[in-house]
Scaffold this active site. Structure first.
Site, PDB file in Angstrom:
ATOM      1  N   ASP A  67       0.816  -1.221   0.000  1.00 26.53           N
ATOM      2  CA  ASP A  67       0.000   0.000   0.000  1.00 26.53           C
ATOM      3  C   ASP A  67       0.848   1.269   0.000  1.00 26.53           C
ATOM      4  O   ASP A  67       2.063   1.219   0.195  1.00 26.53           O
ATOM      5  CB  ASP A  67      -0.964   0.000   1.203  1.00 26.53           C
ATOM      6  CG  ASP A  67      -0.294  -0.420   2.515  1.00 26.53           C
ATOM      7  OD1 ASP A  67       0.940  -0.352   2.594  1.00 26.53           O
ATOM      8  OD2 ASP A  67      -1.011  -0.797   3.449  1.00 26.53           O
ATOM      9  N   ASN A 136      -7.539  -2.872  14.605  1.00 27.17           N
ATOM     10  CA  ASN A 136      -8.933  -3.110  14.202  1.00 27.17           C
ATOM     11  C   ASN A 136      -9.058  -4.285  13.226  1.00 27.17           C
ATOM     12  O   ASN A 136     -10.113  -4.519  12.658  1.00 27.17           O
ATOM     13  CB  ASN A 136      -9.525  -1.845  13.566  1.00 27.17           C
ATOM     14  CG  ASN A 136      -8.830  -1.449  12.265  1.00 27.17           C
ATOM     15  OD1 ASN A 136      -7.922  -2.146  11.807  1.00 27.17           O
ATOM     16  ND2 ASN A 136      -9.253  -0.351  11.674  1.00 27.17           N
ATOM     17  N   HIS A 138      -7.303  -4.656  10.372  1.00 29.25           N
ATOM     18  CA  HIS A 138      -7.035  -4.410   8.951  1.00 29.25           C
ATOM     19  C   HIS A 138      -5.777  -5.135   8.487  1.00 29.25           C
ATOM     20  O   HIS A 138      -4.862  -5.398   9.266  1.00 29.25           O
ATOM     21  CB  HIS A 138      -7.015  -2.905   8.612  1.00 29.25           C
ATOM     22  CG  HIS A 138      -5.812  -2.153   9.070  1.00 29.25           C
ATOM     23  ND1 HIS A 138      -5.827  -0.796   9.280  1.00 29.25           N
ATOM     24  CD2 HIS A 138      -4.539  -2.542   9.358  1.00 29.25           C
ATOM     25  CE1 HIS A 138      -4.623  -0.405   9.648  1.00 29.25           C
ATOM     26  NE2 HIS A 138      -3.837  -1.432   9.715  1.00 29.25           N
ATOM     27  N   GLU A 143      -9.724  -1.772   5.494  1.00 28.47           N
ATOM     28  CA  GLU A 143     -10.319  -1.455   6.783  1.00 28.47           C
ATOM     29  C   GLU A 143     -11.569  -2.309   7.030  1.00 28.47           C
ATOM     30  O   GLU A 143     -12.092  -2.932   6.101  1.00 28.47           O
ATOM     31  CB  GLU A 143     -10.690   0.036   6.805  1.00 28.47           C
ATOM     32  CG  GLU A 143      -9.494   0.965   6.632  1.00 28.47           C
ATOM     33  CD  GLU A 143      -8.608   1.062   7.883  1.00 28.47           C
ATOM     34  OE1 GLU A 143      -8.618   0.144   8.721  1.00 28.47           O
ATOM     35  OE2 GLU A 143      -7.888   2.071   8.006  1.00 28.47           O
TER      36      GLU A 143
HETATM   37  P1  PGA Z   1       2.151  -1.524  12.840  1.00 29.08           P
HETATM   38  O1  PGA Z   1       0.995  -1.497  11.765  1.00 29.08           O
HETATM   39  O2  PGA Z   1       3.097  -2.565  12.369  1.00 29.08           O
HETATM   40  O3  PGA Z   1       2.744  -0.146  12.787  1.00 29.08           O
HETATM   41  O4  PGA Z   1       1.515  -1.865  14.137  1.00 29.08           O
HETATM   42  C1  PGA Z   1       0.462  -2.693  11.323  1.00 29.08           C
HETATM   43  C2  PGA Z   1      -0.728  -2.406  10.458  1.00 29.08           C
HETATM   44  O5  PGA Z   1      -1.408  -1.394  10.719  1.00 29.08           O
HETATM   45  O6  PGA Z   1      -0.987  -3.187   9.545  1.00 29.08           O
END
Ligand code: PGA
Length: 246
Positions: A67, A136, A138, A143
Site C-alpha cells: 500500500d 482493528n 485491517h 479497513e
Molecule cells: P504496525 O501497523 O506494524 O505499525 O503496528 C500494522 C498495520 O497497521 O498493519
C-alpha cells in the site's frame, strides 16, 4: 492457520527472516510481498544482516508492497516509498527497478490501481506475503467493512487507523485520509502468507483472528480462506489466547 509464538520481538523478527531467507535460497527469483509499519522493522533489520553476513542475494528478487498513502510524494518521509528505501531497499543488493509500490501521486488513481493489479498478475503472485495486522484487524489498508473480493483500490482510512498512524506525523490532521491498497483478494492470491504481530496492543486482534469466524468487519479473518498462512507473533500478542488456555 499455523501459529509460531516467540518469546520476544527480536526472536519473532529473526524467525520471520529465516523463513524468507529459506525461500530466497530455494528460489533466487522469489517475489516478496512487503509491508510497512513498526512491526516488520526488526524483520527488515535481520534481512539486511542476512544480505551482508549470510550470503542472501536480492539480485533477482522482486518486491510488491501492499500500500501507499494517497498524495505523498516518494520523497515524503512518511511515504511508504521512503520507508522502504530507508529501512530495507537501500541496504540490500535489490535493484530499484525490481521494487514495486503503488503510486499515491498518480494523476489517475483508478488507472494506477488497475496497473498495480496487473503487475501483481504479471510478476506475482508473491511467493511470500508479509502482513502486519491493525488493532482493528485491517490487513494492508483494507479497513473493517472492506469487500473480501476487492482488488487494488483507493480506500478511505478508518479514523482509528489515522489515529494509530498519527505517531509518525506532526499531528493527526497531517495523516492522509486515503490510501491505495492491494485488496483482500489481491493479498489472498499470494502463495504463502506470514502475518507478524507483536505487543499487547495486538493481542485482541490476534485472538479474534484465531477465533476463526470469517467476518467482513474483521478483514484479517479473510485469511481463513487461504491454505498457507503462518502467524509469527510474540508472547505479548499471544497473551489473551494463553490467558484463556490456562
Ligand atoms: P504496525 O501497523 O506494524 O505499525 O503496528 C500494522 C498495520 O497497521 O498493519
Amino acid at each position: 492457520m499455523n501459529l509460531l509464538v516467540n518469546d520476544d520481538y527480536t526472536s519473532m523478527s529473526e524467525q520471520a527472516a529465516a523463513i524468507i531467507e529459506a525461500q530466497i535460497r530455494s528460489n533466487h527469483k522469489t517475489v516478496l510481498g512487503l509491508a510497512t509499519g513498526s512491526t516488520p522493522l526488526g524483520l527488515y533489520q535481520s534481512l539486511i544482516e542476512g544480505c551482508h553476513n549470510r550470503e542472501i542475494s536480492y539480485k533477482d528478487v522482486q518486491t510488491l508492497n501492499l500500500d501507499e498513502y494517497v498524495g505523498l510524494e516518494p520523497t515524503h518521509p512518511q511515504s511508504y516509498h521512503f520507508f522502504m528505501k530507508k529501512h530495507l531497499f537501500s541496504h540490500i543488493n535489490l535493484p530499484a527497478a525490481q521494487t514495486h509500490i503503488p503510486d499515491g501521486t498518480a494523476q489517475s488513481l483508478e488507472e494506477e490501481c488497475s496497473r498495480y493489479e496487473q503487475l501483481i498478475t504479471e510478476i506475482g503472485p508473491a511467493d511470500i506475503q508479509i502482513l502486519g495486522i491493525g488493532e482493528n484487524g485491517h490487513i494492508g489498508f483494507n479497513e473493517p467493512g472492506s469487500d473480501f473480493s476487492g482488488t487494488t483500490q483507493v480506500i478511505q482510512l478508518d479514523p482509528s487507523t489515522r489515529k494509530a498512524n498519527a505517531r509518525f506525523f506532526n499531528s493527526q490532521e497531517e495523516v492522509p485520509t486515503h490510501a491505495i491498497t492491494m485488496g483482500v483478494q489481491s493479498i489472498l492470491k499470494s502463495k504463502r502468507i506470514l502475518l507478524l504481530a507483536s505487543g499487547e496492543n495486538k493481542a485482541w486482534a490476534v485472538k479474534k483472528l484465531m477465533d476463526g469466524a470469517i467476518d467482513e468487519h474483521f478483514p484479517a479473518s479473510a485469511l481463513h480462506q487461504h491454505p498457507d498462512v503462518t502467524l509469527v507473533i510474540d508472547r505479548q500478542a499471544y497473551h489473551l489466547i494463553s490467558d484463556e488456555s490456562k
